[in-house]
Design a protein around this motif. Sequence first.
Motif, short mmCIF file in Angstrom:
data_model
loop_
_atom_site.label_atom_id
_atom_site.label_comp_id
_atom_site.label_asym_id
_atom_site.label_seq_id
_atom_site.Cartn_x
_atom_site.Cartn_y
_atom_site.Cartn_z
N ILE A 38 3.14 23.02 -39.10
CA ILE A 38 2.45 23.82 -40.07
C ILE A 38 0.94 23.52 -40.61
O ILE A 38 -0.14 24.28 -40.48
N GLY A 39 0.88 22.15 -40.54
CA GLY A 39 -0.47 21.63 -40.70
C GLY A 39 -1.39 21.89 -39.52
O GLY A 39 -2.69 22.22 -39.82
N ALA A 40 -0.86 21.52 -38.42
CA ALA A 40 -1.62 21.85 -37.11
C ALA A 40 -1.95 23.49 -37.26
O ALA A 40 -3.32 23.58 -36.57
N ALA A 41 -1.18 24.19 -37.61
CA ALA A 41 -1.39 25.68 -37.30
C ALA A 41 -2.47 26.02 -38.32
O ALA A 41 -3.45 26.83 -38.18
N GLU A 42 -2.56 25.44 -39.49
CA GLU A 42 -3.33 25.72 -40.65
C GLU A 42 -4.90 25.15 -40.30
O GLU A 42 -5.78 25.72 -40.57
N ALA A 43 -4.81 24.13 -39.57
CA ALA A 43 -6.21 23.48 -38.98
C ALA A 43 -6.79 24.08 -38.06
O ALA A 43 -7.88 23.95 -37.46
N GLY A 44 -6.09 25.28 -37.18
CA GLY A 44 -6.48 26.10 -36.13
C GLY A 44 -5.87 26.12 -35.10
O GLY A 44 -6.20 26.69 -33.97
N ALA A 45 -4.68 25.45 -34.87
CA ALA A 45 -3.75 25.71 -33.64
C ALA A 45 -3.15 26.94 -33.64
O ALA A 45 -2.57 27.39 -34.56
N ALA A 46 -3.33 27.61 -32.65
CA ALA A 46 -2.66 29.00 -32.32
C ALA A 46 -1.31 28.94 -32.05
O ALA A 46 -0.45 29.84 -32.24
N ILE A 47 -1.14 27.93 -31.04
CA ILE A 47 0.16 27.66 -30.54
C ILE A 47 0.78 26.33 -30.98
O ILE A 47 -0.02 25.39 -30.93
N ILE A 48 2.25 26.11 -31.33
CA ILE A 48 2.70 24.89 -31.52
C ILE A 48 3.53 24.61 -30.70
O ILE A 48 4.76 25.55 -30.46
N HIS A 49 3.50 23.45 -29.90
CA HIS A 49 4.62 23.04 -28.84
C HIS A 49 5.61 22.03 -29.46
O HIS A 49 5.15 21.24 -29.98
N LEU A 50 6.89 22.57 -29.26
CA LEU A 50 7.79 21.70 -30.02
C LEU A 50 8.93 21.17 -29.24
O LEU A 50 9.45 21.79 -28.11
#
Length: 309
Positions: A38-50
Amino acid sequence: MASQRKVIITCAVTGAIHTPSMSPHLPVTPEEIADAAIGAAEAGAAIIHLHARDPETGQPDQSPEAFAKFLPVIKQRSGCVVNLTTGGAPTMSIEERVRPAATFQPEVASLNLGSMNFGLFGMLDRFKDLKHQWERDYLGNKDIIFRNSFGQIEHILTTCGPNGTKFEFECYDTAHLYNLKYFFDRGLVKAPLFIQTVFGLQGGIGAHPDDVMHMKRTADRLFGDQYRWSVLGAGRNQMNIAAMAAAMGGNVRVGLEDSLWDGPGKLAETNAAQVRRVRSIIEGLGLAIASPDEAREMLALKGGDKVAF
């Protein structure tokens, strides 16, 4: 005036290569993985790889139960595109590796396009003080072959494709692009292809600018305008390869899966810190970052409302 080109930032928040003793900031528990995403998305990442891990030992865990502990939280708190690994760890069977993507039917799943030697043993030179025996055994193994046979690749395509899941094709060497062309020519994968070229892992192509140019030229020749290009550079190569690719029309991937660092000798305290750093490079080039919905459009994804979590 022409509209600004948008660059997709993917953030791979934990992965299966780095181990907990290497950095206190590596997300391990479901809560840490969700917060990192969630932190990465809020910083501007459109895709999160998990990826998922055992919360006690930090070992890679590819059971759907492990993913179920954080996927709903991420979906509830963020509109990011979720990309689930089918790589798992190089020591796992293909049946084990495909289960989370088959179960949860994400918008995107990663797919490795060829077998390769996979050497993590170089990390033992830097990280001497490992808390868990599994870390030493895993990193010290000079006999890991990351198996991705044509049959195994086809198994993942035919298991996950019918669910509307698109793939992020991970290509660690030139041959992997040709392997993808084989599946593309037979209609098993459809444009636009999302091709992630991977640089600087022991056993794959190197991280020299010539290597980046070579992979881009080869993909251009094989796929023309039928693909979207993204890059990841391992370790200290992360930001310079991202900068090159962004300047050359590509998209970028960062995250603690690929590099533990945020500058020479400085451990990244969060995944978001790396996202912010690469975002500043992209914006410094006069480019804009893609929102999750813009990334969905660029990659022709099915939408976050059509997943099974």
